[in-house]
Design a protein around this motif. Structure first.
Motif, short mmCIF file in Angstrom:
data_model
loop_
_atom_site.label_atom_id
_atom_site.label_comp_id
_atom_site.label_asym_id
_atom_site.label_seq_id
_atom_site.Cartn_x
_atom_site.Cartn_y
_atom_site.Cartn_z
N HIS A 298 -14.45 166.63 -24.58
CA HIS A 298 -15.73 165.98 -24.82
C HIS A 298 -16.82 167.00 -25.11
CE1 HIS A 298 -17.99 166.58 -21.01
NE2 HIS A 298 -16.84 166.48 -20.40
N GLU A 301 -23.01 166.37 -22.84
CA GLU A 301 -23.45 167.00 -21.59
C GLU A 301 -23.90 168.44 -21.84
OE1 GLU A 301 -20.66 164.24 -18.64
OE2 GLU A 301 -20.56 166.43 -18.47
N ASP A 306 -18.68 172.48 -18.38
CA ASP A 306 -18.51 171.04 -18.60
C ASP A 306 -19.35 170.56 -19.78
OD1 ASP A 306 -18.73 168.10 -16.43
OD2 ASP A 306 -17.77 168.45 -18.36
N ASN A 307 -18.94 170.65 -21.00
CA ASN A 307 -17.56 170.95 -21.35
C ASN A 307 -17.47 171.80 -22.61
OD1 ASN A 307 -14.76 170.93 -21.17
ND2 ASN A 307 -14.65 169.18 -22.58
N GLU A 343 -17.22 161.62 -24.49
CA GLU A 343 -16.18 161.47 -23.47
C GLU A 343 -15.75 160.01 -23.29
OE1 GLU A 343 -15.47 163.10 -18.88
OE2 GLU A 343 -17.45 163.21 -19.86
N ASP A 368 -11.15 169.33 -19.92
CA ASP A 368 -12.50 169.06 -19.45
C ASP A 368 -12.80 169.98 -18.26
OD1 ASP A 368 -14.20 165.95 -18.48
OD2 ASP A 368 -14.89 168.01 -18.71
N MET A 369 -13.66 171.00 -18.46
CA MET A 369 -13.94 172.01 -17.43
C MET A 369 -12.73 172.92 -17.27
SD MET A 369 -15.69 169.48 -14.62
CE MET A 369 -16.03 170.77 -13.41
ZN LIG Z 1 -16.70 166.80 -18.33
#
Ligand SMILES: [Zn+2]
Length: 599
Positions: A298, A301, A306-307, A343, A368-369
């Motif tokens: 994703h 953010e 992240d991310n 996401e 993701d992360m």
């Molecule tokens: Zn994330």
């Protein structure tokens, strides 16, 4: 329970299996050939460069930062040899397309009239205490806290607004009523969104709320702020600020000294109509092009780990895959799909918008992360498993993360080989390195869930606990090139191995799953024996073993879809034999457990 008891039990299983010719002994990884191709080519510096690019933006769908990030990745794909779909010739095996989705309000958005949904971007903000003689004491500034403005906050007049600060003891209608908040700025401990709705309804100009989760260690990282959002309200045109521990302390101290006037300035941009972008890149399979392995990362953010880390890692995976295909080193028989976008929305759409295509989606993996520098962020690399009995009985080495997971019901179990298959690939990559690889029971909350909702294997590669999770401390300095390299290589090789899995590969994976099943049964038998020794119920503990045995028996049956073109007779019989052995081992474990209580 005496130790030698268990070794004797294991010896029984091992000799029984050796007698039946089960290939339990340590064997070369079925992915070894792919590792030897990918490892020398994976250059995490490319991922680091993309992390630095995305780290400049607070990325939300439809805003300039999000779009610029999508274009950045598209540029890298084109440079790696992917052809823009619209311009591609039938012979072009590697293509990408940028998808455009007009942003519209959804049912979840009660305050926003049905229709185009605005994109939002924070531009600037500041908060200060107005002192005597107009001297002001800064409390928060966007330059150091870019999460200080909640999504959907409107701009104040250019110079900002001054208003009296009033603190409420609870985020309730009654507390707000008695505080007479009209024309004031309201402060509280609690959920910002709720405070915003209640206070703005009563004429407050803006709100401040403190609610940092314990795992972000706010009393140590006193300036951290977790991003959040409030309801879009074009009538009130108000603003909301989540605040840090330090800011809360400063405001409380000022209030303790007497009435406080604050000066708040907020600057944001709404774009309407807005378009959500996403990228779909594919390397078409040469034998089974309709069968797909899907990775997703994703883009939205503000976080670096992240991310942006997932975006950069997936981008480098695509570059390496393209290089291997272009040079003929790899020829994936199944299609490899790379997704970048919003996401859950993007993966859910990729699954649902084309039912024919959906039939061939075989595996989904969310990155993701994946880049946490654990020396700085804490935590470890984690594989979040598909629902297995450890999400019902979480014990022994199994632990939920501080992100949180609920106890699952038995009807939520999704027996599948994907958990142990990916774990083995990550452990392959970790061999001989200090890379720490762990798993956690299913929790949800990322791009693996749309796959599971569609009854497809889906899991998540991530890190937790990251003390800077969702905070404005999650910047590029917290990202590790080697974590991205390790997770990227393990993820890419997992896909390449499945995309070209022949009979030998399938049978090798079957025996890996059988080995994992036997190890799990032994672990659970010991845990149950320990529980029984402390007064546990034999029937209940036996049921746990039975559930694990059944989970693995059914997981083994799902290996029937690994071999490209369908399982050969040799593979089918290998699967059947493993299922039988695991069934036997399950009954033996239960019998051993029951017999241990008779002593
Ligand atoms: Zn994330």
């Amino acid at each position: 329970m005496t130790t030698n008891h268990s070794t004797r039990f294991l010896a029984v299983v091992v000799s029984a299996l050796a007698a039946t010719g089960s290939p339990l002994h340590s064997q070369p990884s079925p992915a070894a050939p792919h590792f030897s191709l990918v490892r020398p080519r994976f250059d995490a510096a490319h991922s680091v460069e993309t992390v630095a690019y995305l780290d400049r933006f607070v990325r939300w769908p439809g805003n300039a930062g999000f779009d610029s990030s999508i274009m950045h990745v598209a540029g890298k794909l084109a440079a790696a040899g992917f052809v823009e779909k619209a311009a591609a010739k039938p012979t072009d095996r590697m293509t990408y397309r940028i998808e455009h989705y007009p942003m519209i309000t959804t049912a979840r958005d009660p305050a926003a009239p049905a229709g185009p949904r605005a994109a939002w971007e924070p531009l600037d903000a500041s908060l200060s205490i107005v002192g005597a003689g107009g001297k002001s004491t800064p409390v928060l500034s966007f330059a150091t806290n870019r999460n200080m403005l909640a999504t959907n906050s409107f701009s104040t007049p250019d110079g900002g607004v001054s208003a009296e600060l009033v603190r409420v003891s609870a985020v309730t209608a009654a507390a707000l009523d008695s505080a007479h908040v009209r024309g004031k700025i309201v402060l509280a401990d609690g959920r910002l969104g709720q405070l915003f709705t209640l206070a703005v309804q009563r004429g407050a100009v803006g709100v401040l709320a403190y609610s940092m989760p314990k795992y972000t260690q706010p009393e140590r990282y006193t300036n951290s702020i977790q991003f959040t959002s409030v309801t879009y309200d074009s009538a009130a045109r108000a603003w909301a600020m989540p605040i840090s521990f330090a800011a809360r302390e400063k405001l409380n101290a000022a209030l303790a000294a007497g009435p406080v006037t604050l000066r708040a300035m907020t600057k944001s941009r709404f774009t309407q109509p807005a378009v959500e972008l996403a990228i779909v890149a594919e390397i078409r399979g040469s034998v089974k092009p309709d069968e797909r392995w899907v990775w997703s990362a994703h883009v939205q953010e503000p976080g670096a780990n992240d991310n942006a880390s997932g975006v950069g890692t997936l981008q480098e995976m695509a570059r390496v895959a393209a290089d291997l295909v272009k040079t003929g080193k790899e020829d994936p028989k199944r299609t490899l799909t790379f997704l970048w976008g919003q996401e859950i929305t993007e993966t859910a759409r990729f699954i649902s918008e084309d039912s024919e295509r959906a039939k061939g989606i075989r595996w989904g993996m969310s990155l993701d992360m994946v880049g946490e520098d654990t020396q700085k962020t804490g935590g470890t690399f984690l594989i979040e498993k598909m629902p297995d009995p450890s999400a019902i009985w979480t014990r022994g080495e199994d632990h939920h993360t501080e992100w949180g997971g609920s106890v699952l019901k038995e009807d939520r179990m999704t027996p599948h080989y994907f958990n142990d298959y990916v774990l083995r690939r990550c452990l392959d990559q970790a061999k001989g390195t200090d890379w720490v690889v762990k798993t956690n029971p299913f929790e949800g909350g990322s791009d693996h869930t749309p796959f599971l909702n569609a009854k497809k294997p889906g899991l998540l590669l991530w890190h937790f606990t990251d003390v800077f999770y969702h905070t404005d401390g999650d910047r590029k300095e917290m990202v590790s090139a080697s974590e991205m390299k390790n997770s990227g290589i393990a993820a890419l090789v997992s896909g390449l191995t499945m995309a070209s899995a022949d009979g030998a590969t399938a049978r090798s994976i079957v025996s890996e799953i059988e080995k994992a099943a036997l190890a799990r049964l032994e672990t659970e038998r010991k845990l149950s024996a320990d529980t029984l020794s402390r007064g546990g119920a034999t029937a209940y503990e036996s049921h746990i073993l039975e559930t694990w045995g059944a989970w693995y028996r059914d997981a083994l049956k799902t290996t029937d879809d690994i071999e490209v073109g369908g399982s050969s007779a040799a593979t089918k019989s290998a699967i059947a034999a493993s299922v039988r052995r695991v069934e036997e081992a399950t009954q033996k474990a239960i019998a051993t457990l029951k017999s241990s209580t008779n002593k």
